[in-house]
Design a protein around this motif. Structure first.
Motif, PDB file in Angstrom:
ATOM      1  N   GLU A  84     -33.868  32.452  15.144  1.00  0.00           N
ATOM      2  CA  GLU A  84     -32.431  32.635  15.291  1.00  0.00           C
ATOM      3  C   GLU A  84     -31.699  32.004  14.112  1.00  0.00           C
ATOM      4  O   GLU A  84     -31.820  30.809  13.846  1.00  0.00           O
ATOM      5  N   ASN A  85     -30.953  32.838  13.387  1.00  0.00           N
ATOM      6  CA  ASN A  85     -30.112  32.397  12.270  1.00  0.00           C
ATOM      7  C   ASN A  85     -30.880  31.703  11.156  1.00  0.00           C
ATOM      8  O   ASN A  85     -30.317  30.880  10.426  1.00  0.00           O
ATOM      9  N   GLN A  86     -32.151  32.063  10.989  1.00  0.00           N
ATOM     10  CA  GLN A  86     -32.894  31.520   9.857  1.00  0.00           C
ATOM     11  C   GLN A  86     -34.132  32.369   9.590  1.00  0.00           C
ATOM     12  O   GLN A  86     -34.663  33.023  10.482  1.00  0.00           O
ATOM     13  N   THR A  88     -37.689  32.154   6.782  1.00  0.00           N
ATOM     14  CA  THR A  88     -38.393  31.454   5.708  1.00  0.00           C
ATOM     15  C   THR A  88     -39.499  32.358   5.184  1.00  0.00           C
ATOM     16  O   THR A  88     -40.318  32.854   5.955  1.00  0.00           O
ATOM     17  N   ARG A  97     -36.421  29.041   2.041  1.00  0.00           N
ATOM     18  CA  ARG A  97     -35.793  28.818   3.348  1.00  0.00           C
ATOM     19  C   ARG A  97     -34.331  29.255   3.310  1.00  0.00           C
ATOM     20  O   ARG A  97     -33.558  28.813   2.460  1.00  0.00           O
ATOM     21  N   LEU A  98     -33.972  30.123   4.250  1.00  0.00           N
ATOM     22  CA  LEU A  98     -32.623  30.650   4.314  1.00  0.00           C
ATOM     23  C   LEU A  98     -32.065  30.469   5.722  1.00  0.00           C
ATOM     24  O   LEU A  98     -32.784  30.653   6.712  1.00  0.00           O
ATOM     25  N   GLU A  99     -30.793  30.135   5.787  1.00  0.00           N
ATOM     26  CA  GLU A  99     -30.095  30.029   7.066  1.00  0.00           C
ATOM     27  C   GLU A  99     -28.912  30.986   7.056  1.00  0.00           C
ATOM     28  O   GLU A  99     -28.078  30.936   6.148  1.00  0.00           O
ATOM     29  N   GLY A 100     -28.871  31.862   8.043  1.00  0.00           N
ATOM     30  CA  GLY A 100     -27.790  32.830   8.109  1.00  0.00           C
ATOM     31  C   GLY A 100     -28.040  33.856   9.195  1.00  0.00           C
ATOM     32  O   GLY A 100     -29.056  33.831   9.893  1.00  0.00           O
ATOM     33  N   HIS A 101     -27.107  34.776   9.316  1.00  0.00           N
ATOM     34  CA  HIS A 101     -27.140  35.783  10.367  1.00  0.00           C
ATOM     35  C   HIS A 101     -28.255  36.796  10.124  1.00  0.00           C
ATOM     36  O   HIS A 101     -28.451  37.271   9.004  1.00  0.00           O
ATOM     37  N   PRO A 150     -26.405  34.154   3.198  1.00  0.00           N
ATOM     38  CA  PRO A 150     -27.007  32.989   3.863  1.00  0.00           C
ATOM     39  C   PRO A 150     -26.919  31.748   2.987  1.00  0.00           C
ATOM     40  O   PRO A 150     -26.479  31.800   1.830  1.00  0.00           O
ATOM     41  N   ARG A 151     -27.372  30.647   3.527  1.00  0.00           N
ATOM     42  CA  ARG A 151     -27.418  29.370   2.798  1.00  0.00           C
ATOM     43  C   ARG A 151     -28.870  29.029   2.517  1.00  0.00           C
ATOM     44  O   ARG A 151     -29.741  29.205   3.366  1.00  0.00           O
ATOM     45  N   ALA A 153     -31.658  26.517   2.406  1.00  0.00           N
ATOM     46  CA  ALA A 153     -31.881  25.258   3.126  1.00  0.00           C
ATOM     47  C   ALA A 153     -32.889  24.389   2.384  1.00  0.00           C
ATOM     48  O   ALA A 153     -33.669  24.855   1.555  1.00  0.00           O
TER      49      ALA A 153
END
Length: 367
Positions: A84-86, A88, A97-101, A150-151, A153
């Motif tokens: 969920e929302n990430q 890798t 590693r990415l964090e996002g929708h 995304p961000r 991480a």
């Protein structure tokens, strides 16, 4: 018009999934004109019997597949752990590693971006920037809203304050091998230059070179950046430092920011651009736009299409510098993307008449 590779003629997914392939084809058709990929990746929603270097295996629980994951990587496959929302990506000994929708159709979007020739880490990032239904909104649905991206991480903390901002359009930016060249070129009236001295040894000589460059900049009201040698630059009071992606893990960015030093960061794609944005630099360099012989590049040339996408995404966010293989012949095409600065090397240092070359290059910025 560039001929694209029909997705419905390829083994896009394992197990085969007509609905996903149709969605990928629909998204690809809206992403604009891109050369076909020469690396036909296959996205595996369950593990194939014999994974290989062309497979990207998607799992939702890394712990459940721990031993298998290690084996797949040894066999050359990439692994995407999606939650969920990430997401890798494990590939080639690296972890992205990415964090996002994660949109409902992020998997076919990933296939579409891979088909456009983007490397898996950039394709995954763009898939996370995708929103369901984007392909129906415009003939060109390529992601361009930074708020949707995304961000990255797991990065080191950025300095508490952003680095001082450079002028929005830095213009001509020669990258020069020694202090003599820096003194010569700022004497031609160039206002932004970089010292790229490959060796840090001997240390005393390096310090003298950097000090000469800083003094030349002050004498001619020019902005002098020092490539890599951030300690010497900080000690000499340089206007700015230019670093590569790997240097953000070793350089003391907090000391540079506290010292008022400007920071330029190299990037070679969307993932590295987002990494650079995390540190709030003074400018971001985008390259290599064209093939270059001045240094070994970690990626293939970006080309003008990608440069134009980067400029659209980042215009007004941070000053931008195009770099890599740029000379007078291609400079007008580079500037047509909207980028406000172009770094050049051989176009000045190998010119028969460097003063005339600088004048001609500067004129291109006014046309």
């Amino acid at each position: 018009m560039t001929q694209t590779l029909p997705l419905n003629d390829r083994d896009l997914f394992w197990p085969p999934a007509d609905e996903l392939a149709e969605a990928a084809e629909r998204i690809r058709a809206r992403l604009g004109d891109w050369p076909p990929t020469h690396a036909p990746w296959r996205i595996c929603l369950s593990a194939p019997d014999e994974p290989n270097g062309g497979d990207l295996i998607v799992v939702t629980d890394a712990q459940q597949h721990g031993e298998q994951l290690a084996r797949w990587l040894v066999q050359g496959a990439g692994v995407i752990v999606a939650a969920e929302n990430q997401a890798t990506l494990h590939l080639g000994g690296e972890k992205y590693r990415l964090e996002g929708h994660l949109a409902e159709d992020w998997v076919p979007a990933l296939a579409a971006f891979l088909a456009c020739g983007f490397d898996p880490h950039d394709a995954l990032l763009l898939a996370l920037a995708w929103r369901d239904g984007d392909e129906a909104k415009s003939d060109d649905a390529f992601p361009h809203d930074l708020a949707h991206f995304p961000r990255v991480a797991g990065l080191p903390d950025a300095p508490a304050q952003a680095f001082p901002r450079c002028p929005e359009r830095l213009g001509l930016y020669p990258v020069l091998p020694d202090a003599e060249w820096v003194e010569r070129v700022v004497g031609f009236g160039v206002k932004t230059v970089q010292l790229r001295r490959k060796s840090a040894e001997p240390a005393d000589e390096l310090k003298r070179e950097v000090a000469r460059c800083v003094a030349a900049g002050r004498a001619h009201d020019a902005q002098v950046f020092i490539n890599d040698h951030w300690q010497a630059a900080l000690e000499a009071g340089a206007y700015g430092v230019h670093l590569g992606q790997e240097d953000v893990h070793t350089a003391d960015l907090h000391a540079l920011a506290a010292g008022g030093v400007r920071l330029g960061l190299s990037t070679h794609g969307f993932y590295e651009i987002l990494t650079a944005l995390h540190f709030r630099p003074s400018y971001i360099a985008l390259g290599a736009v064209f093939p270059t012989t001045t240094k070994v590049m970690p990626t293939a040339p970006q080309g003008l299409r990608r440069l134009a996408r980067y400029v659209r995404l980042l215009d007004g966010v941070v000053p931008l510098v195009a770099i890599g293989g740029i000379d007078l012949q291609v400079l007008p095409d580079v500037l047509a993307t909207g980028v406000g600065c172009a770094a050049v090397v051989r176009a000045v240092t190998e010119a028969a008449d460097p003063a005339a070359a600088v004048s001609a290059l500067q004129q291109a910025f006014t046309q």
